[in-house]
Design an enzyme around this catalytic site. Structure first.
Site, PDB file in Angstrom:
ATOM      1  N   GLU A 183      10.851  15.563  15.006  1.00 37.67           N
ATOM      2  CA  GLU A 183      11.559  15.515  14.016  1.00 37.67           C
ATOM      3  C   GLU A 183      10.534  16.491  12.543  1.00 37.67           C
ATOM      4  O   GLU A 183       9.242  17.194  12.569  1.00 37.67           O
ATOM      5  CB  GLU A 183      10.299  14.568  13.231  1.00 37.67           C
TER       6      GLU A 183
ATOM      7  N   CYS B  42      13.845   9.975   7.734  1.00 40.19           N
ATOM      8  CA  CYS B  42      13.686   9.665   9.041  1.00 40.19           C
ATOM      9  C   CYS B  42      14.569   9.741   9.396  1.00 40.19           C
ATOM     10  O   CYS B  42      14.981  10.295  10.427  1.00 40.19           O
ATOM     11  CB  CYS B  42      13.589   8.367   8.985  1.00 40.19           C
TER      12      CYS B  42
ATOM     13  N   GLU C  18       9.373   0.762  11.138  1.00 40.39           N
ATOM     14  CA  GLU C  18      10.449   1.848  10.759  1.00 40.39           C
ATOM     15  C   GLU C  18      10.136   3.307  10.746  1.00 40.39           C
ATOM     16  O   GLU C  18       9.182   3.353   9.450  1.00 40.39           O
ATOM     17  CB  GLU C  18      11.115   1.796   9.257  1.00 40.39           C
TER      18      GLU C  18
ATOM     19  N   LYS D  95       1.051  -1.384   0.050  1.00 41.56           N
ATOM     20  CA  LYS D  95       0.026  -0.028   0.367  1.00 41.56           C
ATOM     21  C   LYS D  95       0.764   1.020  -0.017  1.00 41.56           C
ATOM     22  O   LYS D  95       1.329   1.603   1.231  1.00 41.56           O
ATOM     23  CB  LYS D  95      -0.798  -0.049   1.245  1.00 41.56           C
TER      24      LYS D  95
HETATM   25  P1  NAD Z   1       2.267   8.265   8.416  1.00 42.88           P
HETATM   26  O1  NAD Z   1       2.734   7.327   9.785  1.00 42.88           O
HETATM   27  O2  NAD Z   1       1.479   9.341   8.287  1.00 42.88           O
HETATM   28  O3  NAD Z   1       1.808   6.934   7.113  1.00 42.88           O
HETATM   29  C1  NAD Z   1       2.870   6.188   6.336  1.00 42.88           C
HETATM   30  C2  NAD Z   1       1.637   5.203   5.746  1.00 42.88           C
HETATM   31  O4  NAD Z   1       1.072   5.038   6.505  1.00 42.88           O
HETATM   32  C3  NAD Z   1       1.336   5.807   4.345  1.00 42.88           C
HETATM   33  O5  NAD Z   1       1.433   5.265   2.872  1.00 42.88           O
HETATM   34  C4  NAD Z   1      -0.004   6.118   5.107  1.00 42.88           C
HETATM   35  O6  NAD Z   1      -0.902   6.218   3.734  1.00 42.88           O
HETATM   36  C5  NAD Z   1      -0.116   4.855   5.970  1.00 42.88           C
HETATM   37  N1  NAD Z   1      -1.215   5.184   6.999  1.00 42.88           N
HETATM   38  C6  NAD Z   1      -1.837   6.201   7.887  1.00 42.88           C
HETATM   39  N2  NAD Z   1      -2.887   6.366   8.694  1.00 42.88           N
HETATM   40  C7  NAD Z   1      -2.899   4.805   8.441  1.00 42.88           C
HETATM   41  C8  NAD Z   1      -3.383   3.853   9.369  1.00 42.88           C
HETATM   42  N3  NAD Z   1      -4.434   3.993  10.541  1.00 42.88           N
HETATM   43  N4  NAD Z   1      -3.451   2.708   9.104  1.00 42.88           N
HETATM   44  C9  NAD Z   1      -2.953   1.568   8.147  1.00 42.88           C
HETATM   45  N5  NAD Z   1      -2.666   3.272   7.468  1.00 42.88           N
HETATM   46  C10 NAD Z   1      -1.732   4.545   7.573  1.00 42.88           C
HETATM   47  O7  NAD Z   1       4.246   8.572   7.467  1.00 42.88           O
HETATM   48  P2  NAD Z   1       4.298   9.944   6.599  1.00 42.88           P
HETATM   49  O8  NAD Z   1       3.627  11.139   6.824  1.00 42.88           O
HETATM   50  O9  NAD Z   1       3.699   9.086   5.134  1.00 42.88           O
HETATM   51  O10 NAD Z   1       5.448   9.255   6.802  1.00 42.88           O
HETATM   52  C11 NAD Z   1       6.985  10.210   7.523  1.00 42.88           C
HETATM   53  C12 NAD Z   1       6.993   9.071   8.641  1.00 42.88           C
HETATM   54  O11 NAD Z   1       8.077   8.082   8.184  1.00 42.88           O
HETATM   55  C13 NAD Z   1       7.891   9.698   9.014  1.00 42.88           C
HETATM   56  O12 NAD Z   1       7.329  10.777  11.000  1.00 42.88           O
HETATM   57  C14 NAD Z   1       9.215   9.607   9.590  1.00 42.88           C
HETATM   58  O13 NAD Z   1      10.154   9.472  10.024  1.00 42.88           O
HETATM   59  C15 NAD Z   1       8.762   7.768   8.592  1.00 42.88           C
HETATM   60  N6  NAD Z   1       9.905   7.359   8.109  1.00 42.88           N
HETATM   61  C16 NAD Z   1      10.256   6.790   8.551  1.00 42.88           C
HETATM   62  C17 NAD Z   1      11.292   6.472   7.572  1.00 42.88           C
HETATM   63  C18 NAD Z   1      12.074   4.541   8.970  1.00 42.88           C
HETATM   64  O14 NAD Z   1      12.942   3.682   8.772  1.00 42.88           O
HETATM   65  N7  NAD Z   1      12.110   4.734   9.272  1.00 42.88           N
HETATM   66  C19 NAD Z   1      11.897   6.228   6.668  1.00 42.88           C
HETATM   67  C20 NAD Z   1      10.741   6.328   5.940  1.00 42.88           C
HETATM   68  C21 NAD Z   1       9.914   7.921   6.587  1.00 42.88           C
END
Ligand code: NAD
Length: 489
Positions: free
Chosen positions: A395, A298, A264, A186
């Site tokens: 962040e 991240c 992650e 997804k």
């Molecule tokens: P997010 O958590 O809002 O979304 C990530 C994914 O989850 C998206 O595909 C989103 O559609 C989905 N999602 C959102 N709510 C959901 C739910 N209730 N149930 C299932 N899926 C859901 O994060 P974002 O804004 O897209 O990304 C930024 C975040 O990701 C930052 O905090 C960043 O640090 C983190 N990140 C971590 C890593 C790592 O490897 N640790 C890498 C990249 C980004």
């Protein structure tokens, strides 16, 4: 059926806009679609199929079927197919780069880098596919032998973020396939096109009999779709890259079916510079660690903690480098900083900066939200940021460098570790003692010593504390998709 989808002429004309249910492309059963925006212009560049629960369950059924056929494929053949994917992605480097720049905003030069780096996961796991770990030993009692083998976990749900639309998915797809697991992906709602294009390549490379191995399911109903999949006992694992609150929610949901999970999550990386650090190296690495992906990473350096004796010089030189950055549409030649992903994200960065300034931080450069179209935010440097400021706790996920000072390395490291997160940390010292102290005491899943770029498909990527658990890449990466089986002989 047959919803009308739209595709900008700026995108490769072969970019799919429907769902991949295995190697078959089709609209959502409900006919629903949603728009994808170019963050540089705010225009809708494509409408794509919006998967519902019924589509996701179709994909899970296809995955369950494919698993059996894929299990019978020899490791060497799995490896060959993954290598083929690697070469096919490379051949479409420019298509991927263009799609990523258009839907995510990063400059073309960075998008090209984001084809090369994530594609290395296909190469790395093609190599790992023939090296599943195992063990044979005599039982200490002398009564027999202990044989330890590995079996695929089973169908996997992968949920990925928008910041690295390709990399965050290949880190999951490649090891899952190498380990014998089908996978449903997804993508983030903001950036589905990159993975729909990857779906096209996978459908061209993977033979029809393994059709359900990889499905790509863009959706605006993330929670509904993922809850339904996780409640289905055919699914065996969820792997997530994204924010900490969503990760926690998924861990809670995964409990009912006791799914394996890898998380992650967010970071708040410190960048500690000792008094004896090589200043040229530290500045070059600071630019890499801060400005890669416009700070939307991240592992981006969030907090520069610099020895007080060199802090002024560090601030001046970092500002001089930040001053060379050209902000604009990522498609334009010479642009080195694109827009932020959404208006909401850009406004969040602006509010963190404004709040810090109200509390006494000084703006050396940037710090103002530009007028006009596109969700831009300029390269910004803040000094004298007060300890309690939210910008040091949360962040930033944007092109903002915060600089604070420390009296000695011990204080710098203590402040670096004073965070609930633990994904990446960076430390700079030219002495062996200083470097060793930093390496031993910075608490994070990944520590860069005198290095600003740490990602490597051959190394385990992942965090501790609120940054999650599980590792992607390295020899650890395939373990995440394998169960251990003990056979008493
Ligand atoms: P997010 O958590 O809002 O979304 C990530 C994914 O989850 C998206 O595909 C989103 O559609 C989905 N999602 C959102 N709510 C959901 C739910 N209730 N149930 C299932 N899926 C859901 O994060 P974002 O804004 O897209 O990304 C930024 C975040 O990701 C930052 O905090 C960043 O640090 C983190 N990140 C971590 C890593 C790592 O490897 N640790 C890498 C990249 C980004």
């Amino acid at each position: 059926m047959g919803a009308v989808t739209h595709l900008s002429t700026l995108l490769p004309s072969t970019t799919p806009t429907d769902l991949w249910i295995g190697t078959h492309l089709r609209p959502a059963r409900s006919g629903a679609t949603f728009g994808v925006h170019n963050p540089a212009t705010e225009e809708v560049i494509a409408t794509v199929a919006d998967a519902g629960v019924e589509d996701a369950l179709d994909a899970l059924a296809a995955a369950t079927q494919a698993q059996q056929a894929w299990a019978e494929v020899a490791p060497r053949e799995k490896s060959r197919l993954l290598s083929e994917v690697f070469h096919a992605v490379q051949e479409h480097r420019e298509d991927f780069a263009r799609i990523m720049t258009l839907e995510m905003g990063k400059p073309l030069v960075e998008s090209r880098g984001e084809v090369d780096y994530p594609n290395e996961y296909f190469r790395w796991f093609a190599e790992e596919a023939v090296r599943w770990p195992g063990r044979f030993q005599q039982a200490p009692s002398g009564s027999g032998s202990i044989l330890v083998t590995r079996t695929p976990v089973g169908p996997v749900l992968a949920i990925t973020p928008w910041n690295f639309p390709l990399a965050m998915a290949t880190r999951k797809i490649a090891p899952a396939l190498a380990a014998g697991c089908p996978i449903l992906v997804k993508p983030a709602t903001e950036t589905p096109l990159t993975l729909l294009f990857l779906g096209k390549i996978l459908s061209e490379v993977l033979p029809e009999e393994y059709s359900g191995l990889v499905s790509i399911l863009p959706t605006t109903k993330a929670s509904e779709v993922s809850s339904a999949l996780m409640a289905d006992s055919r699914l065996r694992k969820v792997t997530f890259t994204g924010s900490t609150p969503v990760g926690k929610e998924l861990v809670r949901q995964s409990a009912d079916n006791l799914l394996r999970h890898s998380m992650e999550l967010g970071g708040n990386a410190p960048f500690v510079v000792a008094e004896d650090a090589d200043m040229d190296l530290a500045i070059q690495a600071a630019m890499q660690a801060k400005m890669r992906n416009g700070g939307e990473a991240c592992i981006a350096a969030n907090r520069f903690i610099v020895h007080e004796a060199i802090a002024e010089e560090f601030g001046q030189r970092l500002s001089a480098e930040m001053g060379k950055i050209r902000c604009g549409n990522g498609l334009d030649e010479g642009v080195t900083l694109g827009p932020m992903i959404t208006r909401k994200q850009r406004d969040k960065i602006a509010s963190l900066v404004d709040e810090a300034v109200e509390q006494g931080a000084q703006v050396v450069m940037g710090g103002n939200k530009p007028e006009g179209r596109g969700w831009f935010y300029p390269a910004t440097v803040l000094v004298n940021v007060p300890e309690g400021a939210r910008i040091l706790r949360e962040e930033i996920f944007g092109p903002v460098a915060t600089i604070t000072t420390c009296e000695n390395l011990e204080e710098g490291v203590a402040r670096a570790n004073d965070t609930e997160f633990g994904l990446a940390a960076y430390g700079f010292s030219s002495s062996l003692d200083g470097a060793r102290y930093l390496a031993q005491n910075l608490r994070a899943g990944m520590v860069g010593i005198n290095r600003g770029a740490i990602s490597d498909p051959a190394a385990p990527f992942g965090g501790i504390k609120q940054s999650g658990f599980g590792r992607e890449g390295g020899t650890e990466g395939i373990e995440a998709y394998l169960d251990t089986r003990y056979i008493a002989l």
